[in-house]
Design an enzyme around this catalytic site. Structure first.
Site, short mmCIF file in Angstrom:
data_model
loop_
_atom_site.label_atom_id
_atom_site.label_comp_id
_atom_site.label_asym_id
_atom_site.label_seq_id
_atom_site.Cartn_x
_atom_site.Cartn_y
_atom_site.Cartn_z
N CYS A 189 46.39 50.47 44.78
CA CYS A 189 47.32 50.33 43.64
C CYS A 189 48.72 50.81 44.04
O CYS A 189 48.89 51.93 44.49
CB CYS A 189 46.82 51.12 42.44
N ASP A 238 46.75 35.87 46.54
CA ASP A 238 47.31 34.51 46.43
C ASP A 238 46.28 33.39 46.51
O ASP A 238 46.68 32.23 46.75
CB ASP A 238 48.39 34.25 47.49
N GLY A 263 42.21 37.27 41.76
CA GLY A 263 42.79 37.99 40.64
C GLY A 263 43.53 37.07 39.69
O GLY A 263 42.94 36.44 38.81
C1 LIG Z 1 47.44 42.58 35.80
C2 LIG Z 1 46.92 43.13 37.10
C3 LIG Z 1 46.22 44.32 37.10
C4 LIG Z 1 45.70 44.83 38.31
N1 LIG Z 1 44.94 45.97 38.27
C5 LIG Z 1 44.29 46.37 39.40
C6 LIG Z 1 43.32 47.42 39.36
O1 LIG Z 1 43.04 48.01 38.31
N2 LIG Z 1 42.72 47.74 40.54
C7 LIG Z 1 42.99 47.12 41.73
O2 LIG Z 1 42.39 47.43 42.75
N3 LIG Z 1 43.90 46.11 41.77
C8 LIG Z 1 44.52 45.72 40.65
N4 LIG Z 1 45.36 44.64 40.69
C9 LIG Z 1 45.52 43.91 41.97
C10 LIG Z 1 44.51 42.77 42.06
O3 LIG Z 1 43.19 43.26 42.10
C11 LIG Z 1 44.78 41.92 43.33
O4 LIG Z 1 44.66 42.75 44.45
C12 LIG Z 1 46.16 41.29 43.33
O5 LIG Z 1 46.47 40.73 42.06
C13 LIG Z 1 46.24 40.19 44.39
O6 LIG Z 1 45.27 39.19 44.17
P1 LIG Z 1 45.65 37.78 43.46
O7 LIG Z 1 46.80 37.18 44.22
O8 LIG Z 1 44.41 36.96 43.54
O9 LIG Z 1 46.07 38.10 42.06
C14 LIG Z 1 45.93 44.15 39.53
C15 LIG Z 1 46.66 42.97 39.50
C16 LIG Z 1 47.15 42.45 38.31
C17 LIG Z 1 47.91 41.14 38.33
#
Ligand SMILES: Cc1cc2nc3c(=O)[nH]c(=O)nc-3n(C[C@H](O)[C@H](O)[C@H](O)COP(=O)(O)O)c2cc1C
Length: 330
Positions: free
Chosen positions: A102, A206, A228
């Site tokens: 995070c 992504d 995500g």
């Molecule tokens: C709204 C939001 C909340 C997130 N909360 C967390 C979380 O609680 N724990 C975590 O490990 N990553 C969190 N992330 C990161 C996502 O798990 C992920 O690593 C990141 O969005 C990249 O993946 P994506 O491109 O598929 O979205 C969060 C991302 C978003 C957009």
């Protein structure tokens, strides 16, 4: 076939990423129905759990139907992390995941989340202690490194594996990048290609088309994709990826009826879980995506996101179904 500890998660599993205020039980259940193989809770503060903060405790709720499910915790203090494991175990999750990724200031400034990427020895010793403290599989979610000049993810992953982490999900960005730029999957592939690695390495960052998921599998050779943002308000993304893997073709997007049904189900589950007021309030953020692409939708959207009573939101869903029946999404 990938395994997280003894849990068989199938060939190239799709994992729903932990997302604060998004990955709650209703949303996880919808994603599971649409093909997510493993789901995670949003991150939960170990300090909050110990203080018995009601908000943190509520995040521990899981439904049987969403298994296998991982509960994700964060913190930088060993005692707190170990105590919180004991609390988490009472919810009987399949996996406990540690958030070492995070990037937000209030977490990082306490040395937690991605903050720990500045102290790899602590990251490894915390993981080791947690593995020893529970019989549940401990998994890790992290980023490539603190910044571009300190990327040591190959070495870090090896050390985490050596102390007993059962899988590692890696977001292809550094903490310094936050969410900017493009996720770099190259270093994640380097982790996977390290001949010493034998635990599953999941790629993250992504993946927003079936082609990208396929690239993660075939070009980068990773063991699964953690998804995500592409799933927010669009749980169908999981089935679309699976269909593409199975047939090489794109599945038609969900119909209006399916979307309305999902919105209804989501709202009902949210109300059943956290009550009328919170259920109505916290489901609002999903509707825009559920109905994305419908022209002149503002009036309906406004009703959905401003009504304080579920009866009015359900009525808005009925109106949408009537008004836009047969609408073709592209
Ligand atoms: C709204 C939001 C909340 C997130 N909360 C967390 C979380 O609680 N724990 C975590 O490990 N990553 C969190 N992330 C990161 C996502 O798990 C992920 O690593 C990141 O969005 C990249 O993946 P994506 O491109 O598929 O979205 C969060 C991302 C978003 C957009």
């Amino acid at each position: 076939m990938s395994k997280i500890g003894n849990i068989d998660v199938g060939e190239f599993p799709l994992l729903l990423a932990p997302m604060e205020d998004v990955s709650d039980p209703p949303f996880r259940a919808l994603c599971k129905e649409q093909g997510a193989d493993v789901v995670y809770t949003e991150f939960i503060s170990s300090e909050g759990l110990i203080r018995d903060a009601a908000k943190s405790r509520m995040k521990l709720d899981i439904y049987e139907k969403e298994r296998p499910v991982g509960i994700q915790i964060f913190g930088a203090n060993l005692d707190s992390m170990l105590q919180s494991i004991e609390i988490v175990e009472k919810s009987n999750p399949d996996i406990i995941d540690i958030n070492f990724g995070c990037p937000v200031k209030k977490v990082v400034s306490k040395g937690a989340g991605a903050g720990i990427l500045k102290d790899i020895d602590l990251m490894v010793s915390l993981t080791a202690a947690m593995v020893k403290h529970t019989n549940l599989p401990i998994t890790v979610k992290t980023r490539l490194g603190w910044d571009h000049d300190s990327i040591k993810i190959v070495e870090v992953a090896e050390r985490l594996q050596d102390v007993g982490a059962k899988s590692i999900a890696i977001h292809g960005r550094t903490r310094a990048q936050m969410y900017k730029g493009v996720a770099d999957w190259g270093p994640i592939a380097d982790v996977k290609n390290n001949p010493r690695m034998h635990i599953p390495i999941f790629g993250n960052g992504d993946v927003d088309t079936p082609e990208k998921a396929m690239e993660m599998r075939d070009k980068f050779g990773l063991d699964g994709a953690m998804i995500g943002r592409a799933s927010i308000g669009y749980p169908w993304f999981f089935r679309e990826v699976k269909h593409f893997f199975a047939t090489g073709e794109h599945l038609a997007p969900p119909t209006l009826e399916e979307r309305v049904q999902a919105a209804r189900k989501h709202l009902q589950m949210a109300i059943d879980w956290k009550g009328e007021k919170l259920g109505v309030f916290e489901t609002r953020r999903h509707y825009t995506n559920y109905f994305k692409g419908i022209p002149h939708f503002k009036e309906f959207r406004t009703k959905m996101v401003t009504s304080d009573h579920s009866i009015d939101v359900f009525a808005a869903f009925d109106e949408v179904e009537k008004e836009f029946s047969g609408f073709e999404f592209v």
